[in-house]
Design an enzyme around this catalytic site. Structure first.
Site, PDB file in Angstrom:
ATOM      1  N   ARG A  34       0.974  -1.117  -0.253  1.00 49.83           N
ATOM      2  CA  ARG A  34      -0.371   0.130  -0.242  1.00 49.83           C
ATOM      3  C   ARG A  34       1.240   1.508   0.296  1.00 49.83           C
ATOM      4  O   ARG A  34       0.545   1.858  -0.379  1.00 49.83           O
ATOM      5  CB  ARG A  34      -0.888  -0.052   0.932  1.00 49.83           C
ATOM      6  N   ASP A 142     -16.866   8.210   4.926  1.00 53.12           N
ATOM      7  CA  ASP A 142     -16.027   7.919   4.268  1.00 53.12           C
ATOM      8  C   ASP A 142     -14.674   8.624   5.286  1.00 53.12           C
ATOM      9  O   ASP A 142     -14.623   9.568   5.905  1.00 53.12           O
ATOM     10  CB  ASP A 142     -15.409   6.743   3.662  1.00 53.12           C
TER      11      ASP A 142
END
Length: 277
Positions: A34, A142
């Protein structure tokens, strides 16, 4: 410079401090995968060098980028379809019977990633309620600013619409936008997206009739799960409905909810009125 055990521990502590997400040992591969694009973008070459840079100097923008990169944004259309069936067959009809015709119904899609869950709810509501576009308001949140912007835009790639979106829904509610698909203005008007860290104090919010909090609690420790559930309960109407993920439960965490079976899925209802706002 490879990612060291000390570096991984620092990343895990930083992620828990910033988002309350627990990064368990053994996830070094995830951190490497990531964060590698961020390391290249910063001209640092390796994830180890990126971590050392973060440890040596305070950089709030870079820290945000790292946290967002480590946040799971896995989603699809009609994901785990049973909760949506329960919403359409039981919850929405019950709310329409109980609320006055002039009363707006509110749904919160929490930790919604790029918005597929929120727009799925909007599409299904339009099929079930003739006045859905004017009566139903969906709040989509979010922790990731990039995901919130994507939800607001309502634009999805061909690969994304291929992940669970029925062809008839695609044709009815989307139009072509180059190689992508754009959700209709009517659906976009139903969805309001905003940034929200569920583990931090929540922003001012209205009282919701339904909250979707699916596949979120699994990333937190028990104390954080309990705090989130109690914070969520304050934003849910006393007769409201809470949907969790199939592998999630309130048992042993928060006894102020009771479980109710809806066909092949479960929903949670408040057992006692919340205290405060």
């Amino acid at each position: 410079m490879p990612l060291t055990a000390t570096g991984f521990d620092w990343v895990a502590q930083m992620l828990q401090r910033e988002s309350a997400i627990v990064l368990a040992p053994g996830k070094e591969y995830l951190v490497e995968a990531r964060l590698a694009p961020i390391a290249r973008q910063q001209g640092l070459g390796t994830v180890g060098a990126l971590v050392e840079s973060l440890r040596s100097r305070r950089d709030s923008a870079l820290t945000r980028s790292v946290v967002e990169a480590l946040t799971t944004n896995e989603t699809s259309w009609l994901r785990d379809s049973d909760p949506f069936t329960g919403l359409v067959d039981t919850v929405l009809p019950a709310l329409c019977r109980k609320r006055s015709p002039s009363e707006q119904l509110r749904v919160w899609s929490a930790a919604c990633s790029s918005g597929q869950e929120a727009y799925t709810i909007a599409m299904l509501a339009c099929e079930a309620m003739p006045d859905a576009t004017s009566r139903l308001k969906i709040s989509a949140s979010d922790i990731s600013r990039a995901m919130v912007e994507r939800t607001r835009e309502g634009r999805f790639s061909q690969l994304e619409v291929n992940r669970g979106l029925p062809a008839q829904m695609l044709v009815k509610h989307f139009t072509r936008a180059g190689t992508d698909w754009q959700v209709s203005p009517a659906l976009r008007s139903m969805v309001d997206a905003f940034e929200c860290n569920l583990a931090a104090p929540l922003p001012p919010l209205p009282a919701f009739d339904v909250i979707f909090l699916r596949n979120v609690l699994i990333y937190f420790d028990v104390a954080t799960k309990r705090a989130i559930l109690r914070s969520i309960r304050k934003r849910l109407k006393p007769d409201g409905w809470l949907f969790l993920g199939a592998a999630e439960s309130v048992m042993g965490i928060d006894d102020t909810w009771h479980r109710q079976q809806l066909g092949r899925t479960s929903v949670f209802r408040p057992t006692i009125p919340h205290e405060g706002a």
